[in-house]
Design a protein around this motif. Sequence first.
Motif, PDB file in Angstrom:
ATOM      1  N   ALA A  11       1.991   9.217   3.395  1.00  0.00           N
ATOM      2  CA  ALA A  11       2.888   8.397   4.141  1.00  0.00           C
ATOM      3  C   ALA A  11       3.003   6.963   3.521  1.00  0.00           C
ATOM      4  CB  ALA A  11       2.272   8.224   5.718  1.00  0.00           C
ATOM      5  N   PRO A  12       4.014   6.823   2.628  1.00  0.00           N
ATOM      6  CA  PRO A  12       4.105   5.599   2.095  1.00  0.00           C
ATOM      7  C   PRO A  12       4.166   4.398   2.830  1.00  0.00           C
ATOM      8  CG  PRO A  12       5.740   7.423   1.126  1.00  0.00           C
ATOM      9  CD  PRO A  12       5.036   7.671   2.226  1.00  0.00           C
ATOM     10  N   ALA A  13       3.722   3.433   2.648  1.00  0.00           N
ATOM     11  CA  ALA A  13       3.425   2.213   3.658  1.00  0.00           C
ATOM     12  C   ALA A  13       4.975   1.483   3.429  1.00  0.00           C
ATOM     13  CB  ALA A  13       2.347   1.470   3.456  1.00  0.00           C
ATOM     14  N   SER A  14       5.718   1.806   2.394  1.00  0.00           N
ATOM     15  CA  SER A  14       6.949   1.257   2.050  1.00  0.00           C
ATOM     16  C   SER A  14       7.880   2.187   1.386  1.00  0.00           C
ATOM     17  CB  SER A  14       6.762   0.001   1.283  1.00  0.00           C
ATOM     18  OG  SER A  14       7.728  -0.523   0.820  1.00  0.00           O
ATOM     19  N   THR A  15       9.222   1.983   1.675  1.00  0.00           N
ATOM     20  CA  THR A  15       9.827   2.775   0.865  1.00  0.00           C
ATOM     21  C   THR A  15      10.333   2.371  -0.582  1.00  0.00           C
ATOM     22  OG1 THR A  15      11.916   1.700   1.844  1.00  0.00           O
ATOM     23  CG2 THR A  15      11.129   3.937   2.799  1.00  0.00           C
ATOM     24  N   ALA A  16       9.586   0.974  -0.887  1.00  0.00           N
ATOM     25  CA  ALA A  16       9.931   0.502  -1.956  1.00  0.00           C
ATOM     26  C   ALA A  16       9.105   1.367  -3.203  1.00  0.00           C
ATOM     27  CB  ALA A  16       9.554  -1.058  -1.952  1.00  0.00           C
ATOM     28  N   PRO A  17       9.428   0.791  -4.614  1.00  0.00           N
ATOM     29  CA  PRO A  17       8.814   1.334  -5.614  1.00  0.00           C
ATOM     30  C   PRO A  17       7.149   1.110  -5.434  1.00  0.00           C
ATOM     31  CG  PRO A  17      10.608   0.084  -6.396  1.00  0.00           C
ATOM     32  CD  PRO A  17      10.348   0.029  -5.192  1.00  0.00           C
ATOM     33  N   THR A  18       6.335   1.804  -6.430  1.00  0.00           N
ATOM     34  CA  THR A  18       4.935   1.398  -6.250  1.00  0.00           C
ATOM     35  C   THR A  18       4.735   0.056  -7.080  1.00  0.00           C
ATOM     36  OG1 THR A  18       4.338   3.726  -6.782  1.00  0.00           O
ATOM     37  CG2 THR A  18       2.806   1.835  -7.614  1.00  0.00           C
ATOM     38  N   GLY A  19       4.042  -0.723  -6.402  1.00  0.00           N
ATOM     39  CA  GLY A  19       3.831  -2.269  -6.837  1.00  0.00           C
ATOM     40  C   GLY A  19       4.290  -3.113  -5.812  1.00  0.00           C
ATOM     41  N   TYR A  20       5.266  -2.604  -4.992  1.00  0.00           N
ATOM     42  CA  TYR A  20       5.767  -3.758  -3.952  1.00  0.00           C
ATOM     43  C   TYR A  20       4.738  -4.695  -3.345  1.00  0.00           C
ATOM     44  CZ  TYR A  20       8.255  -4.746   0.309  1.00  0.00           C
ATOM     45  OH  TYR A  20       8.952  -5.609   1.571  1.00  0.00           O
ATOM     46  N   GLN A  21       5.340  -5.899  -3.120  1.00  0.00           N
ATOM     47  CA  GLN A  21       4.282  -6.850  -2.705  1.00  0.00           C
ATOM     48  C   GLN A  21       5.085  -7.476  -1.455  1.00  0.00           C
ATOM     49  OE1 GLN A  21       3.306  -9.688  -5.724  1.00  0.00           O
ATOM     50  NE2 GLN A  21       2.646  -7.957  -7.096  1.00  0.00           N
ATOM     51  N   GLY A  22       5.969  -7.170  -0.853  1.00  0.00           N
ATOM     52  CA  GLY A  22       6.995  -7.722   0.355  1.00  0.00           C
ATOM     53  C   GLY A  22       5.866  -7.341   1.700  1.00  0.00           C
ATOM     54  N   PRO A  23       6.857  -7.621   2.747  1.00  0.00           N
ATOM     55  CA  PRO A  23       6.245  -7.306   4.196  1.00  0.00           C
ATOM     56  C   PRO A  23       6.300  -5.658   4.408  1.00  0.00           C
ATOM     57  CG  PRO A  23       8.463  -8.341   4.132  1.00  0.00           C
ATOM     58  CD  PRO A  23       7.881  -8.269   2.658  1.00  0.00           C
ATOM     59  N   LEU A  24       5.429  -5.463   5.030  1.00  0.00           N
ATOM     60  CA  LEU A  24       5.322  -3.994   5.688  1.00  0.00           C
ATOM     61  C   LEU A  24       5.863  -3.903   7.022  1.00  0.00           C
ATOM     62  CD1 LEU A  24       2.150  -2.438   4.057  1.00  0.00           C
ATOM     63  CD2 LEU A  24       4.200  -2.262   3.113  1.00  0.00           C
ATOM     64  N   ASP A  25       6.445  -2.888   7.509  1.00  0.00           N
ATOM     65  CA  ASP A  25       6.949  -2.644   8.926  1.00  0.00           C
ATOM     66  C   ASP A  25       5.838  -1.650   9.196  1.00  0.00           C
ATOM     67  OD1 ASP A  25       7.823  -1.931  11.462  1.00  0.00           O
ATOM     68  OD2 ASP A  25      10.092  -1.523  10.801  1.00  0.00           O
ATOM     69  N   VAL A  26       4.573  -2.217   9.996  1.00  0.00           N
ATOM     70  CA  VAL A  26       3.575  -1.295  10.135  1.00  0.00           C
ATOM     71  C   VAL A  26       3.874  -0.697  11.585  1.00  0.00           C
ATOM     72  CG1 VAL A  26       1.067  -1.427  10.910  1.00  0.00           C
ATOM     73  CG2 VAL A  26       1.963  -2.963   9.083  1.00  0.00           C
ATOM     74  N   LEU A  27       4.581  -1.079  12.444  1.00  0.00           N
ATOM     75  CA  LEU A  27       4.739  -0.398  13.522  1.00  0.00           C
ATOM     76  C   LEU A  27       5.824   0.921  13.410  1.00  0.00           C
ATOM     77  CD1 LEU A  27       5.708  -2.996  16.110  1.00  0.00           C
ATOM     78  CD2 LEU A  27       3.614  -1.594  15.943  1.00  0.00           C
ATOM     79  N   ALA A  28       6.531   0.780  12.329  1.00  0.00           N
ATOM     80  CA  ALA A  28       7.655   1.830  11.964  1.00  0.00           C
ATOM     81  C   ALA A  28       6.457   2.887  10.979  1.00  0.00           C
ATOM     82  CB  ALA A  28       8.780   1.449  11.017  1.00  0.00           C
ATOM     83  N   LEU A  29       5.832   2.295  10.407  1.00  0.00           N
ATOM     84  CA  LEU A  29       4.928   3.159   9.644  1.00  0.00           C
ATOM     85  C   LEU A  29       4.100   4.055  10.660  1.00  0.00           C
ATOM     86  CD1 LEU A  29       3.262   4.337   7.124  1.00  0.00           C
ATOM     87  CD2 LEU A  29       1.873   2.379   7.161  1.00  0.00           C
TER      88      LEU A  29
END
Length: 131
Positions: A11-29
């Motif tokens: 379950a990727p924590a982000s839809t961004a590429p590997t190495g992404y450093q921005g905020p995460l939508d933890v509730l959506a995850l």
Amino acid sequence: MVGGASGWLYAPASTAPTGYQGPLDVLALAGFIQRLRAASPLPVVSGVGISAPALAARVAPLVDAVVIGTPIVRALATDPGHAPVLAAAFAQALRPSSLTESLTDFLSPAETLSPDRRRACPAPVPARRRQ
């Protein structure tokens, strides 16, 4: 979609590429992980975008394992002496006491995962292991 899966689900924590450093939508995850768990008994592993120990602590209570790669590789490439300190910070963030505190920051008791859903899994960096 997960019917033929084996081992574990990612379950990727982000839809961004590997190495992404921005905020995460933890509730959506959390919602995505709940849907995965409803569809399969396999362990769920998360990575991509878990760029800081604090983010690892927020994601870990939701999954069976957390994958942390790019932050350590980036530290090894830019400041090798700092890599062990960073790895230790991630390990500290994944300690059970840290996880409990992190979990209560954004999920109600009804949204937390029951202990029977958590188990050891063959992932690169286990978030926690059950006895």
